[in-house]
Enzyme design. Sequence first.
Site, PDB file in Angstrom:
ATOM      1  N   HIS A 350       0.799  -1.236   0.000  1.00  0.00           N
ATOM      2  CA  HIS A 350       0.000   0.000   0.000  1.00  0.00           C
ATOM      3  C   HIS A 350       0.824   1.274   0.000  1.00  0.00           C
ATOM      4  CE1 HIS A 350      -4.022  -1.729   0.847  1.00  0.00           C
ATOM      5  NE2 HIS A 350      -3.326  -2.686   1.417  1.00  0.00           N
ATOM      6  N   LYS A 536      -7.995  13.870   4.028  1.00  0.00           N
ATOM      7  CA  LYS A 536      -7.078  12.734   4.034  1.00  0.00           C
ATOM      8  C   LYS A 536      -6.090  12.963   5.164  1.00  0.00           C
ATOM      9  CE  LYS A 536      -6.286  13.923  -0.319  1.00  0.00           C
ATOM     10  NZ  LYS A 536      -6.630  12.647  -0.928  1.00  0.00           N
ATOM     11  N   ARG A 537      -5.316  11.940   5.496  1.00  0.00           N
ATOM     12  CA  ARG A 537      -4.317  12.148   6.533  1.00  0.00           C
ATOM     13  C   ARG A 537      -3.388  13.305   6.173  1.00  0.00           C
ATOM     14  NH1 ARG A 537      -3.884   8.314  10.839  1.00  0.00           N
ATOM     15  NH2 ARG A 537      -1.935   9.345  11.355  1.00  0.00           N
ATOM     16  N   LYS A 542       1.186  14.502   0.520  1.00  0.00           N
ATOM     17  CA  LYS A 542      -0.173  14.777   0.032  1.00  0.00           C
ATOM     18  C   LYS A 542      -0.367  16.265  -0.287  1.00  0.00           C
ATOM     19  CE  LYS A 542      -2.127  10.939   2.724  1.00  0.00           C
ATOM     20  NZ  LYS A 542      -2.845  10.006   1.819  1.00  0.00           N
ATOM     21  N   THR A 644      -8.403   6.837  -2.163  1.00  0.00           N
ATOM     22  CA  THR A 644      -9.769   6.325  -2.309  1.00  0.00           C
ATOM     23  C   THR A 644     -10.791   7.439  -2.103  1.00  0.00           C
ATOM     24  OG1 THR A 644      -9.492   5.476  -0.076  1.00  0.00           O
ATOM     25  CG2 THR A 644      -9.466   3.871  -1.856  1.00  0.00           C
ATOM     26  N   LYS A 648     -14.571   8.362  -3.859  1.00  0.00           N
ATOM     27  CA  LYS A 648     -15.800   8.709  -3.131  1.00  0.00           C
ATOM     28  C   LYS A 648     -16.322  10.071  -3.582  1.00  0.00           C
ATOM     29  CE  LYS A 648     -13.791   6.137   0.617  1.00  0.00           C
ATOM     30  NZ  LYS A 648     -12.844   6.202   1.744  1.00  0.00           N
TER      31      LYS A 648
END
Length: 803
Positions: A350, A536-537, A542, A644, A648
């Site tokens: 992952h 998100k985290r 990111k 993910t 969504k």
Amino acid sequence: MELSKRRFKEDFKRMLTELYSMDVPRSDPAEQYFTLGNLVRSYSARNWSRTNQHYLDRKQKQVYYFSMEFLLGRMLKSNLLNLGILDTVRSGLKELGIDLETVAKVELDPGLGNGGLGRLAACFIDSMATCEIPGHGNGIRFKYGLFKQKFVNGYQVELPENWLQNGNVWEIRRTNMAVTVNFYGKVWLEKCPEGYLIPHYENDSKVLAVPYDSPVIGYRNETVNTLRLWSAEMPPQDESTDYWSYIQQRNRIESISEVLYPDDSNFEGRLLRLKQEYFFVSAGVQSIIRHFRKMNVRMNRLAEKVSIHINDTHPALCVPELMRILLDEEHMDWEHAWNVTVNVMSYTNHTIMSEALEKWPTDMISTLLPRIYQIICEIDRRYAVKMGALYEREIIERTRIIEGGHVKMAHLAIIGSHSINGVAKLHTAILKEKVLHDFFLMYPSRFNNKTNGIAQRRWLMLANEPLRRMIDSKIGSDWESMPTELKMLKAFRNDEATLRDLAEIKRINKERFAAYVQQDMGLTINPDAIFDVQIKRLHAYKRQLLNLLHILSLYFKLKDNPAADIYPRVFIFGAKAAPSYTYAKEIIKLVNSVASLINKDPDIHDKLKIVFVENYGVSLAERIIPAADVSEQISLASKEASGTSNMKLMLNGAVTLATLDGANVEIRDRVGDENIIIFGLKEEEVYEYYHNRSYHSKSYYDNNPVLRRVLDALIDGTIPGIEAEGKDIFNSLVLYGDEYFVLKDFDAYVLAQENIDRLYRDPLKWQRMALINIADAGVFSSDYTVLQYATDIWDVAAKARRV
Ligand code: 26V
């Protein structure tokens, strides 16, 4: 299931009396919640035991999904939906004067996961039950889930999340199925009269693993699979045990299943974490073998009946644990045992972030798990001998399991599995070509891609009921079990009435979220603004920072010219930072500080707002996602394995603003360049910069006046309250190389955002993009993902109708 409203109301009243000696008018939401929960469990009970019996009678192959994390979210409405009784129950309760939403909120959201990996596991078990795959979850029943996040003066503060405090209606404690897990001690091998080597243990310490089973209910079918979570307990003691040492030992043991580790970004070799990993692996594998024995099939055929999936490396000890049982308890010889093990195991990677890769010190493993360590050494030795005959020494050195005094868990998982998959096309390609290239040369056929997916039941049918109703009215409800049917919506791409309906639904969802923000945060946001969402985290790769720098650039534009033509925006953030990840926490403080600056500035009017929701998790995601116009997926290309939330958000009609990273690439391929906004460096370019060491962030600061002004704001007092944080972040970007190319991608990102601003002004065009996104989101259903796992990796039967 068939359930009339009348019967439901009777059942409900009876259960309320049985459990609480209470009648409806006097009952409170908590009593109503537990009553409903018990009722749901009783409704699913018969199918649960039938499903198990059915699997056993037919000796069907079973899949066990081993995962440290299952980020389930609240289960009441999801279970009602899957039983097919959500509407009946809602309207039955209404007639009793009870509001289902109020009742559902009583449930504490079980946050047994960090982020994407744990939520994926939750979507997968839902989809396996729905697709009638005999697949079950195996994990830990943490007493405390991921910490609860609070902001104090803009800083993240972590509080314990005691999700079990009111009990858990869904679980059943199965004391009779407890197993013993061994730690520590000395072990040696002795030949027994039959010629086997038998391990002898001395001074080992035993932990009782008690399973708590919850039903996993398939969507409108008769399948009910199991999620088995293990709790660590003190084994029964003999009477001579000293009272105080008993208490101490009990505390030590119970700490194993006490709390989920909150770091998803940085590997730390904590002994307790290693105990957790072996604990649920050993308990799970033992219980599988115990169950398998009931089938009366010979152990060398285990792989025909059992598949074990290793979700990231956290359960990689499955490999030596199964070997241990086959060798020591089943007395198989090594070759047969190894053959069986490799055929049983499969592994998903992952992340390519090297700092997250698990490497346990050998002395830690050898002390805690002496027999397991012996087996790992032997696996490693045989690997080196066998592969050493075929490949160069350097390759063997690089790929060995034990190296430099550490056990590399990814290598153990790869060598011990017949399948290794990445979670999006690009991610798998990077694994094959870069990160795991050596292994790919040796085992090309083991590598495969399985692009992640999401459960459209939770993320559309439950989270966005207005949209669900609209879709049903346009194309019927077949898409609910065949999500690719959503593509039929494209027939309405030029139908203005449909596009206006879609806009109206988005508006309703935005108002709903705005009301929540008003109530919870005392902040007024304008539902006419663009809702721009990054949830998100918090992690540097990111690039929440890129988002923030752009917001600052808009802020200065408006400060210079209050009449500047900027379409009003609400920037919504939701993110937890690992408690030890200082830089991520500094970014949280920065975002909060910029929020209080901008949200309070009278010059800005309603043009810019920043909402940083506290304690982002599944329940908040369910509120935010339906209200999103823009989906921020702006990680540095190559770093996000899949993502993910991108799926969504598109499913709920948000337009994606993205780099070509993770599954964004596949989203682009689906919707086409006209329906997604792509910007920024590509993966090859990133690797080229790494290779040539040719990125110099400071020159962007020196030569780009807009960027310079924004960055200077971090250190010149413009933003109150961020002295240390502003400086650290400024330095990381300007002086210390900007590891994630934030400055490099800044201009491209600003242009992409201007493009969004322009597109949003044409409502029909925008809604058409939204419609195409919804219509193309069907392939990203986790139903399809698990079906691919079932066929390509697990080799188990699934229900044909859904393929
Ligand atoms: C790693 C670690 C390492 C240290 C100890 C604690 C801990 C806990 C969790 C993790 C998992 C990190 C990997 C992860 O969550 N990857 C995400 O997986 C998603 C599902 O495949 C994927 O969509 C995201 O892109 C990826 O970042």
